[in-house]
Design an enzyme around this catalytic site. Structure first.
Site, mmCIF file in Angstrom:
data_model
loop_
_atom_site.group_PDB
_atom_site.id
_atom_site.type_symbol
_atom_site.label_atom_id
_atom_site.label_comp_id
_atom_site.label_asym_id
_atom_site.label_seq_id
_atom_site.Cartn_x
_atom_site.Cartn_y
_atom_site.Cartn_z
ATOM 1 N N TYR A 190 22.083 65.068 22.838
ATOM 2 C CA TYR A 190 20.681 64.743 23.081
ATOM 3 C C TYR A 190 20.124 63.900 21.940
ATOM 4 C CZ TYR A 190 15.656 65.603 23.756
ATOM 5 O OH TYR A 190 14.301 65.466 23.926
ATOM 6 N N SER A 210 12.296 61.549 20.515
ATOM 7 C CA SER A 210 12.219 62.965 20.148
ATOM 8 C C SER A 210 12.355 63.095 18.646
ATOM 9 C CB SER A 210 13.346 63.758 20.824
ATOM 10 O OG SER A 210 13.455 65.066 20.270
#
Length: 229
Positions: free
Chosen positions: A134, A121
């Site tokens: 995350y 990501s």
């Protein structure tokens, strides 16, 4: 990604915890003429992933490409995060990638050929409040990809990652439906828009193809310039 790979000629095994979602994707691939394998799998359980690899070999006749795409996110201030929050995100986002790579290892190494595509990501490289847990797991995916790419180079197995920026999915569509949040997130993107889902597929196909044979350990940021700004 599954549809794009199938359209490029791959025989695709679809794995995940939600069988209805797998069947929906399978239907889309079947409509385009493909014959996908639906394999309900919990990527946090190594035995499940090992069984997935074995079933893929048995029913599809081989294992050439592994895409580690499972991921979850919980938006919370770090000071409010619980150990259970950390464990849940770590188990899916990073341990799931470990399980996929490790279960595939004997098969790809024995063939001396293969492609691994991990999904990281943009938040593994840039900071955003509320996403510390995350981001830590996705940064781990980037590091795992880089190092494993170097380690498996001698086996002719390429390991690369895609780091998407903001794409609207079922997981975040509620947030992007809020005009203020939408504006806050997209203003960090030089292109001033979110990605379109169909823009991910061609990159996955490239990383799965012989066109990327001299590329390993790399993370490709598909983020509209977010990580470059």
């Amino acid at each position: 990604m599954a549809r794009a790979l199938a359209e490029a000629g791959a025989r695709v095994a679809l794995a995940g915890r939600a069988k209805p979602d797998l069947e929906e994707t399978a239907h889309l691939i079947e409509t385009a003429g493909g014959e996908p394998l639906v394999a309900p799998t919990d990527v946090t359980r190594y035995a499940d992933v090992e069984a997935l690899m074995d079933r893929t070999l048995r029913e599809l006749g081989g294992l050439d490409v592994v895409v580690n795409n499972a991921g979850i996110a919980r938006v919370t201030a770090f000071a409010d995060a619980t150990p259970d929050d950390w464990r849940a995100i770590l188990d899916v986002n990073l341990t799931g990638v470990f399980n996929g790579c490790r279960a595939a290892a004997p098969h790809l190494i024995a063939r001396r050929a293969g492609k691994v595509i991990n999904v990281a990501s943009v938040l593994g490289a840039v900071g955003l409040p509320g996403y510390t847990l995350y981001a830590a797991t996705k940064g781990g995916v980037i590091a795992l990809t880089r190092t494993l790419g170097v380690e498996w180079a001698r086996h002719n197995v390429q390991v690369n990652a895609i780091a998407p920026g903001w794409f609207v999915t079922e997981m975040n569509e509620q947030a992007f439906g809020d005009a203020r949040i939408n504006e806050r997130l997209t203003r960090d993107i030089p292109m001033r828009r979110t990605g379109r889902l169909e823009e991910i597929g061609p990159l996955a196909v490239f990383l799965a193809s012989s066109g990327s044979d001299f590329m390993t350990g790399q993370t490709v940021f598909l983020d509209g310039g977010h990580s470059a700004a």
